[in-house]
Design a protein around this motif. Structure first.
Motif, PDB file in Angstrom:
ATOM      1  N   VAL A 275       9.005   4.805  -5.021  1.00  0.00           N
ATOM      2  CA  VAL A 275       7.848   4.900  -4.970  1.00  0.00           C
ATOM      3  C   VAL A 275       7.284   3.496  -4.394  1.00  0.00           C
ATOM      4  CG1 VAL A 275       5.343   5.269  -6.056  1.00  0.00           C
ATOM      5  CG2 VAL A 275       7.730   6.602  -6.970  1.00  0.00           C
ATOM      6  N   CYS A 276       6.688   3.807  -3.341  1.00  0.00           N
ATOM      7  CA  CYS A 276       6.015   2.575  -2.680  1.00  0.00           C
ATOM      8  C   CYS A 276       5.133   1.720  -3.465  1.00  0.00           C
ATOM      9  CB  CYS A 276       5.557   2.790  -1.143  1.00  0.00           C
ATOM     10  SG  CYS A 276       4.813   1.443  -0.440  1.00  0.00           S
ATOM     11  N   THR A 277       5.127   0.490  -3.567  1.00  0.00           N
ATOM     12  CA  THR A 277       4.231  -0.321  -4.527  1.00  0.00           C
ATOM     13  C   THR A 277       2.929  -0.559  -3.750  1.00  0.00           C
ATOM     14  OG1 THR A 277       5.216  -2.256  -3.899  1.00  0.00           O
ATOM     15  CG2 THR A 277       5.894  -1.426  -6.008  1.00  0.00           C
ATOM     16  N   HIS A 278       2.824   0.160  -2.678  1.00  0.00           N
ATOM     17  CA  HIS A 278       1.453  -0.070  -2.222  1.00  0.00           C
ATOM     18  C   HIS A 278       0.474   1.032  -2.511  1.00  0.00           C
ATOM     19  CE1 HIS A 278      -1.077   0.105   1.865  1.00  0.00           C
ATOM     20  NE2 HIS A 278      -1.738  -0.876   0.935  1.00  0.00           N
ATOM     21  N   LEU A 279       0.887   2.098  -1.930  1.00  0.00           N
ATOM     22  CA  LEU A 279      -0.007   3.390  -2.160  1.00  0.00           C
ATOM     23  C   LEU A 279       0.609   4.657  -2.701  1.00  0.00           C
ATOM     24  CD1 LEU A 279      -2.760   3.061   0.583  1.00  0.00           C
ATOM     25  CD2 LEU A 279      -3.103   2.608  -1.817  1.00  0.00           C
ATOM     26  N   GLY A 280       2.036   4.408  -2.958  1.00  0.00           N
ATOM     27  CA  GLY A 280       2.642   5.306  -3.497  1.00  0.00           C
ATOM     28  C   GLY A 280       3.687   6.397  -2.868  1.00  0.00           C
ATOM     29  N   CYS A 281       3.735   6.040  -1.510  1.00  0.00           N
ATOM     30  CA  CYS A 281       4.430   6.793  -0.662  1.00  0.00           C
ATOM     31  C   CYS A 281       5.868   6.686  -0.586  1.00  0.00           C
ATOM     32  CB  CYS A 281       4.146   6.505   0.938  1.00  0.00           C
ATOM     33  SG  CYS A 281       2.536   6.710   1.552  1.00  0.00           S
ATOM     34  N   THR A 282       6.914   7.379  -0.102  1.00  0.00           N
ATOM     35  CA  THR A 282       8.163   7.263  -0.452  1.00  0.00           C
ATOM     36  C   THR A 282       8.919   6.648   0.775  1.00  0.00           C
ATOM     37  OG1 THR A 282       7.995   9.226  -1.707  1.00  0.00           O
ATOM     38  CG2 THR A 282      10.456   8.708  -0.727  1.00  0.00           C
ATOM     39  N   LYS A 293      12.044   1.242   4.032  1.00  0.00           N
ATOM     40  CA  LYS A 293      10.922   1.313   4.977  1.00  0.00           C
ATOM     41  C   LYS A 293      10.078   2.291   4.446  1.00  0.00           C
ATOM     42  CE  LYS A 293       8.818  -0.762   8.557  1.00  0.00           C
ATOM     43  NZ  LYS A 293       8.578  -2.091   8.631  1.00  0.00           N
ATOM     44  N   CYS A 294       8.810   1.942   4.292  1.00  0.00           N
ATOM     45  CA  CYS A 294       7.784   2.618   4.147  1.00  0.00           C
ATOM     46  C   CYS A 294       7.150   3.343   5.375  1.00  0.00           C
ATOM     47  CB  CYS A 294       6.715   2.110   3.060  1.00  0.00           C
ATOM     48  SG  CYS A 294       5.338   3.213   2.560  1.00  0.00           S
ATOM     49  N   PRO A 295       7.141   4.622   5.380  1.00  0.00           N
ATOM     50  CA  PRO A 295       6.457   5.157   6.719  1.00  0.00           C
ATOM     51  C   PRO A 295       4.998   5.190   6.644  1.00  0.00           C
ATOM     52  CG  PRO A 295       7.222   6.854   5.244  1.00  0.00           C
ATOM     53  CD  PRO A 295       7.667   5.781   4.553  1.00  0.00           C
ATOM     54  N   CYS A 296       4.359   4.845   5.529  1.00  0.00           N
ATOM     55  CA  CYS A 296       2.883   5.045   5.720  1.00  0.00           C
ATOM     56  C   CYS A 296       2.152   3.786   6.294  1.00  0.00           C
ATOM     57  CB  CYS A 296       2.309   5.304   4.240  1.00  0.00           C
ATOM     58  SG  CYS A 296       2.894   6.627   3.415  1.00  0.00           S
ATOM     59  N   HIS A 297       2.550   2.708   5.709  1.00  0.00           N
ATOM     60  CA  HIS A 297       1.950   1.471   6.118  1.00  0.00           C
ATOM     61  C   HIS A 297       2.989   0.125   6.718  1.00  0.00           C
ATOM     62  CE1 HIS A 297      -0.617   3.580   3.436  1.00  0.00           C
ATOM     63  NE2 HIS A 297      -1.584   3.323   4.461  1.00  0.00           N
ATOM     64  N   GLY A 298       4.067   0.739   6.690  1.00  0.00           N
ATOM     65  CA  GLY A 298       5.233  -0.092   7.173  1.00  0.00           C
ATOM     66  C   GLY A 298       5.818  -1.307   6.146  1.00  0.00           C
ATOM     67  N   SER A 299       5.539  -1.023   4.935  1.00  0.00           N
ATOM     68  CA  SER A 299       6.000  -2.014   4.043  1.00  0.00           C
ATOM     69  C   SER A 299       7.712  -1.964   4.198  1.00  0.00           C
ATOM     70  CB  SER A 299       5.582  -1.842   2.573  1.00  0.00           C
ATOM     71  OG  SER A 299       4.062  -1.909   2.548  1.00  0.00           O
ATOM     72  N   GLY A 300       8.266  -3.200   3.889  1.00  0.00           N
ATOM     73  CA  GLY A 300       9.635  -3.149   3.825  1.00  0.00           C
ATOM     74  C   GLY A 300      10.114  -3.940   2.689  1.00  0.00           C
ATOM     75  N   GLY A 310       5.154  -5.790   5.046  1.00  0.00           N
ATOM     76  CA  GLY A 310       3.833  -5.112   4.874  1.00  0.00           C
ATOM     77  C   GLY A 310       2.976  -5.257   3.859  1.00  0.00           C
ATOM     78  N   PRO A 311       2.034  -4.111   3.626  1.00  0.00           N
ATOM     79  CA  PRO A 311       1.125  -4.583   2.532  1.00  0.00           C
ATOM     80  C   PRO A 311       1.563  -4.235   0.917  1.00  0.00           C
ATOM     81  CG  PRO A 311       0.965  -2.234   3.237  1.00  0.00           C
ATOM     82  CD  PRO A 311       2.285  -2.806   4.110  1.00  0.00           C
ATOM     83  N   ALA A 312       2.830  -3.885   0.901  1.00  0.00           N
ATOM     84  CA  ALA A 312       3.119  -3.764  -0.526  1.00  0.00           C
ATOM     85  C   ALA A 312       2.970  -5.131  -1.257  1.00  0.00           C
ATOM     86  CB  ALA A 312       4.634  -3.246  -0.520  1.00  0.00           C
TER      87      ALA A 312
HETATM   88 FE1  FES Z   1       3.978   2.322   1.364  1.00  0.00          FE
HETATM   89 FE2  FES Z   1       1.484   1.477   1.944  1.00  0.00          FE
HETATM   90  S1  FES Z   1       2.364   2.784   0.760  1.00  0.00           S
HETATM   91  S2  FES Z   1       3.245   0.715   2.671  1.00  0.00           S
END
Ligand code: FES
Length: 356
Positions: A275-282, A293-300, A310-312
């Motif tokens: 679970v991405c710590t930014h907004l919860g994407c996988t 690599k998060c596909p939503c906002h590019g967090s690594g 990224g924004p995480a």
């Molecule tokens: Fe993963 Fe935003 S949710 S970078």
């Protein structure tokens, strides 16, 4: 001694004698007076009347002659017994037609008719007309009679042999039965009720009540989210070699099993929540780049889960893991460990990697 003036009846009798058909079907012996019969041969045989004009002209001519010689028939014993009044001079057509009408009635009356039969025999009817009818002949009918023609009405009345078609009785109409009447009334009543505002109001109220009932029934059976158990075994530690990230349980359980020594130089086996710590994407594990690599906002994130781009805002979270009594690794997702909180130091957040 001068001969008496011929009356109109005499003139008509002469005309009839000249044309046998005159007088329609009136029986000759009954209607013709002896005087008429006697006078018949004396009338010029060539004076057969043709048109109405001829007849009227002949009558005028006869009437104009005051001392007409063609009236010896009036010397009949029955008629000469009493002195006759002088016959009126036939001048106008109305006078002539009145005389014809009177003569017609008198001729049908039989031999009793005399010169003044126009006035003496009002009750005498034409032999061709039934006495019960009482219909007065029109001028046209009398002219036709003089010509020897029969009108259709007269023929129909006179000819007793004419077959009269009996009138057909009316076709009886079956009256509707009480059952049919009741059925028709019921149908009409139902249709009338269906289109009334009261019916629509009751229908709307019934539909609303039904919706409420269905909603209540649905409320009695709420949705149940069946989640997999939070604790599950992932096999022995030997299944997870050093430096590798297992995605075996990613789809079913949502965790990566990581065996690395890149976090503070410790050889550890732990489970990272996907679970991405930014907004919860996988995020996705990129084996070639050795990062998540998060596909939503590019967090690594690095292989150990620490964020680096990224924004995480923080590292990925660990879940509980331990070595079970049967030698398998057991994961417990009910507990989480956050690196920024210093929880990764908890012994329940990792297993010694040397056991693999
Ligand atoms: Fe993963 Fe935003 S949710 S970078």
């Amino acid at each position: 001694m001068s001969e008496p003036k011929p009356s109109t009846a005499d003139i008509l009798a002469k005309i009839r004698a000249a044309k046998p058909s005159v007088g329609s079907d009136a029986p000759a012996p009954a209607t013709e007076t002896p005087t008429a019969e006697a006078a018949a041969p004396k009338v010029a045989p060539a004076a057969k009347p043709g048109s109405t004009g001829d007849i009227l002209a002949a009558i005028r001519a006869q009437g104009a002659k005051s001392g007409a010689p063609a009236a010896p028939a009036t010397e009949a014993p029955k008629t000469t017994a009493a002195p006759k009044p002088a016959a009126p001079k036939l001048g106008s057509t109305a006078d002539i037609l009145a005389a014809i009408r009177a003569a017609k009635g008198g001729a049908a009356a039989g031999p009793a008719s005399d010169a003044p039969t126009a006035k003496a025999a009002p009750a005498a009817k034409s032999a061709s007309v039934p006495a019960s009818s009482g219909a007065k002949l029109s001028v046209e009918e009398m002219l036709k009679a003089v010509r020897g023609e029969k009108s259709a009405e007269t023929t129909a009345i006179v000819s007793p042999t004419t077959p009269v078609k009996p009138a057909l009785p009316p076709i009886p109409v079956k009256p509707p039965s009480a059952k049919d009447k009741k059925a028709g009334t019921d149908r009409r009543s139902f249709v009338a009720i269906c289109f009334t505002p009261l019916f629509f109001a009751f229908a709307l109220m019934a539909a609303t009540s039904l919706n409420w009932l269905l909603a209540l029934a649905r409320f009695m059976f709420p949705n149940v989210l069946v989640e997999p158990p939070t604790k599950f075994k992932i096999g022995p530690a030997s299944d997870y070699p050093l430096g590798g990230v297992s995605t075996k349980w990613l789809a079913a359980r949502g965790v990566w099993i990581v065996h690395t020594d890149q976090y503070k130089g410790q050889n550890l086996i732990y489970a990272l929540a996907s679970v991405c710590t930014h907004l919860g994407c996988t995020p996705n594990w990129l084996e070639g780049e050795q990062k998540y690599k998060c596909p939503c906002h590019g967090s690594g994130f690095y292989i150990n889960g620490v964020n680096f781009e990224g924004p995480a805002p923080r590292p990925l979270e660990r879940v509980g893991i331990k070595l079970a009594s049967d030698g398998q690794l057991e994961v417990d997702k009910s507990v989480k460990f956050q690196e920024e909180m210093g929880q990764w130091a908890d012994s329940n957040s990792f297993v010694d990697g040397t056991l693999a």
